[in-house]
Design an enzyme around this catalytic site. Structure first.
Site, PDB file in Angstrom:
ATOM      1  N   GLU A  78      -2.663 -72.315  48.230  1.00  0.00           N
ATOM      2  CA  GLU A  78      -3.168 -72.017  49.583  1.00  0.00           C
ATOM      3  C   GLU A  78      -3.265 -73.297  50.403  1.00  0.00           C
ATOM      4  O   GLU A  78      -3.064 -73.286  51.615  1.00  0.00           O
ATOM      5  CB  GLU A  78      -4.525 -71.294  49.483  1.00  0.00           C
ATOM      6  CG  GLU A  78      -4.340 -69.862  48.993  1.00  0.00           C
ATOM      7  CD  GLU A  78      -5.515 -69.283  48.241  1.00  0.00           C
ATOM      8  OE1 GLU A  78      -6.616 -69.850  48.286  1.00  0.00           O
ATOM      9  OE2 GLU A  78      -5.323 -68.231  47.586  1.00  0.00           O
ATOM     10  N   GLY A 133      -4.015 -63.380  43.972  1.00  0.00           N
ATOM     11  CA  GLY A 133      -4.690 -62.431  44.854  1.00  0.00           C
ATOM     12  C   GLY A 133      -3.900 -61.155  45.117  1.00  0.00           C
ATOM     13  O   GLY A 133      -4.243 -60.398  46.025  1.00  0.00           O
ATOM     14  N   GLU A 140       0.018 -71.464  38.451  1.00  0.00           N
ATOM     15  CA  GLU A 140      -0.371 -70.329  39.284  1.00  0.00           C
ATOM     16  C   GLU A 140       0.840 -69.845  40.082  1.00  0.00           C
ATOM     17  O   GLU A 140       1.115 -70.362  41.173  1.00  0.00           O
ATOM     18  CB  GLU A 140      -1.474 -70.755  40.262  1.00  0.00           C
ATOM     19  CG  GLU A 140      -2.750 -71.209  39.591  1.00  0.00           C
ATOM     20  CD  GLU A 140      -3.970 -70.961  40.479  1.00  0.00           C
ATOM     21  OE1 GLU A 140      -4.903 -70.340  39.992  1.00  0.00           O
ATOM     22  OE2 GLU A 140      -3.951 -71.367  41.647  1.00  0.00           O
ATOM     23  N   HIS A 187      -3.779 -76.612  45.302  1.00  0.00           N
ATOM     24  CA  HIS A 187      -3.736 -75.146  45.225  1.00  0.00           C
ATOM     25  C   HIS A 187      -2.671 -74.636  46.197  1.00  0.00           C
ATOM     26  O   HIS A 187      -2.469 -75.200  47.275  1.00  0.00           O
ATOM     27  CB  HIS A 187      -5.112 -74.566  45.579  1.00  0.00           C
ATOM     28  CG  HIS A 187      -5.235 -73.119  45.276  1.00  0.00           C
ATOM     29  ND1 HIS A 187      -4.713 -72.147  46.100  1.00  0.00           N
ATOM     30  CD2 HIS A 187      -5.792 -72.465  44.228  1.00  0.00           C
ATOM     31  CE1 HIS A 187      -4.948 -70.959  45.573  1.00  0.00           C
ATOM     32  NE2 HIS A 187      -5.605 -71.120  44.436  1.00  0.00           N
ATOM     33  N   ASN A 239     -12.574 -70.336  40.860  1.00  0.00           N
ATOM     34  CA  ASN A 239     -12.297 -70.864  42.199  1.00  0.00           C
ATOM     35  C   ASN A 239     -12.826 -69.852  43.212  1.00  0.00           C
ATOM     36  O   ASN A 239     -12.206 -68.818  43.437  1.00  0.00           O
ATOM     37  CB  ASN A 239     -10.779 -71.056  42.355  1.00  0.00           C
ATOM     38  CG  ASN A 239     -10.393 -71.454  43.771  1.00  0.00           C
ATOM     39  OD1 ASN A 239     -11.240 -71.842  44.572  1.00  0.00           O
ATOM     40  ND2 ASN A 239      -9.106 -71.357  44.076  1.00  0.00           N
ATOM     41  N   LYS A 275     -13.075 -70.156  46.318  1.00  0.00           N
ATOM     42  CA  LYS A 275     -12.378 -70.260  47.614  1.00  0.00           C
ATOM     43  C   LYS A 275     -13.395 -70.262  48.767  1.00  0.00           C
ATOM     44  O   LYS A 275     -14.504 -70.759  48.591  1.00  0.00           O
ATOM     45  CB  LYS A 275     -11.359 -69.121  47.771  1.00  0.00           C
ATOM     46  CG  LYS A 275     -10.442 -68.976  46.564  1.00  0.00           C
ATOM     47  CD  LYS A 275      -9.250 -68.125  46.864  1.00  0.00           C
ATOM     48  CE  LYS A 275      -8.509 -67.808  45.582  1.00  0.00           C
ATOM     49  NZ  LYS A 275      -7.208 -67.220  45.813  1.00  0.00           N
ATOM     50  N   SER A 333      -4.379 -63.363  39.503  1.00  0.00           N
ATOM     51  CA  SER A 333      -4.805 -61.990  39.211  1.00  0.00           C
ATOM     52  C   SER A 333      -5.282 -61.804  37.770  1.00  0.00           C
ATOM     53  O   SER A 333      -5.027 -60.763  37.164  1.00  0.00           O
ATOM     54  CB  SER A 333      -3.689 -60.996  39.561  1.00  0.00           C
ATOM     55  OG  SER A 333      -3.430 -61.034  40.954  1.00  0.00           O
TER      56      SER A 333
HETATM   57  C1  PEP Z   1      -6.538 -68.670  42.612  1.00  0.00           C
HETATM   58  O1  PEP Z   1      -6.567 -68.600  43.825  1.00  0.00           O
HETATM   59  O2  PEP Z   1      -6.641 -69.770  42.044  1.00  0.00           O
HETATM   60  C2  PEP Z   1      -6.377 -67.435  41.877  1.00  0.00           C
HETATM   61  C3  PEP Z   1      -5.920 -67.492  40.671  1.00  0.00           C
HETATM   62  O3  PEP Z   1      -6.720 -66.265  42.548  1.00  0.00           O
HETATM   63  P1  PEP Z   1      -6.771 -64.775  41.940  1.00  0.00           P
HETATM   64  O4  PEP Z   1      -7.393 -64.869  40.575  1.00  0.00           O
HETATM   65  O5  PEP Z   1      -7.605 -64.021  42.901  1.00  0.00           O
HETATM   66  O6  PEP Z   1      -5.364 -64.300  41.864  1.00  0.00           O
END
Ligand code: PEP
Length: 253
Positions: A100, A176, A170, A98, A9, A11, A216
């Site tokens: 976000e 992040g 998630e 997601h 992803n 983003k 992460s």
């Molecule tokens: C995401 O935003 O889907 C995600 C898993 O981000 P990160 O790997 O940066 O934590």
């Protein structure tokens, strides 16, 4: 055997040029050393078409996904993107719900569900994201939250359609932040999700649905996470912006 999947992803990162460069390097890396997992790249909308062309012209098996999709077919929805548009740009997958989008753009269980239903009706396979916040985990509400998100997000979906879904667990506190869920924490949530899917659809369908972990994930922790019984791969944010780390994660099974 469930499919192993690693999805990137990107983003709101990369531009028309740098996204193509990143995709090129990933395609070349896979050509040099094939990966057994299915790989899905989810770049910004403006790069979908050019990356589709890259994948197609190189005969790559890597798939293309979008980061969002509106639930209406077309019309006066300024700034939105439809299933037809995504299809015409070569998308086979779409990330739905997601955290976000839930946090900054007012996504609710209802809108997540409408998008999931519409994508399935139009043969774009949804990667439905669910996960608890830190406050919810700390107040022992993780399973309640996951249950609500599964029931709400996957309402009005038939068993046949459910078999085409991908779930991404998630935890919001892990996205992040550099703090990933431990393999045991991930497995506990994934096993719970699969149990809920079995109740909602049936055990056989639940067994077939890939559940990805996101939050992460790095080349250093992917192997332990992916070794868990109910973890079928990952949805990767930050680490997917670097071809080398994305490919290392993709090889962590
Ligand atoms: C995401 O935003 O889907 C995600 C898993 O981000 P990160 O790997 O940066 O934590």
């Amino acid at each position: 055997m469930r499919k192993k999947i690693v999805a990137g992803n990107w983003k709101m990162n990369t531009d028309a040029v740098s996204s193509k460069v990143l995709a090129d390097i990933i395609v070349e890396g896979v050509k040099r050393q094939p990966v057994s997992a299915e790989l899905i790249l989810c770049p910004p909308f403006i790069s979908l078409e050019s990356i589709c062309e890259t994948l197609w012209s190189r005969g790559s098996k890597i798939k293309l996904g979008a980061q969002n999709m509106h639930y209406e077919d077309n019309g006066a929805f300024t700034g939105e993107i439809s299933h037809t548009m995504l299809k015409s740009a070569g998308c086979e997958y779409v990330i739905i719900g997601h955290s976000e989008r839930r946090r900054y753009f007012g996504e609710t269980e209802e809108t997540v569900n409408k998008r999931a239903v519409k994508s399935l009706q139009n043969n774009i396979l949804p990667i439905v994201c669910i996960g608890e916040t830190l406050a919810e985990r700390q107040s022992d509400k993780t399973f309640d939250v996951l249950n609500t998100q599964i029931q709400g997000g996957l309402a009005n979906i038939s068993i046949e359609e459910a078999a085409k879904i991908i779930i991404a667990y998630e935890p919001v506190w892990a996205i992040g932040t550099g703090v990933n869920a431990s393999p045991a924490q991930a497995e506990e949530s994934h096993a719970f999700i699969r149990l809920e899917l079995a109740k909602m659809f049936n055990p056989q369908t639940a067994e077939s649905i890939p559940i990805l972990y996101g939050g992460s994930v790095t080349a250093a922790n992917a192997r332990d996470l992916f070794a868990q019984k109910n973890v079928d791969g990952g949805l990767i944010g930050g680490a997917s912006l670097n071809a080398e780390s994305f490919l290392a994660i993709a090889r962590s099974f």
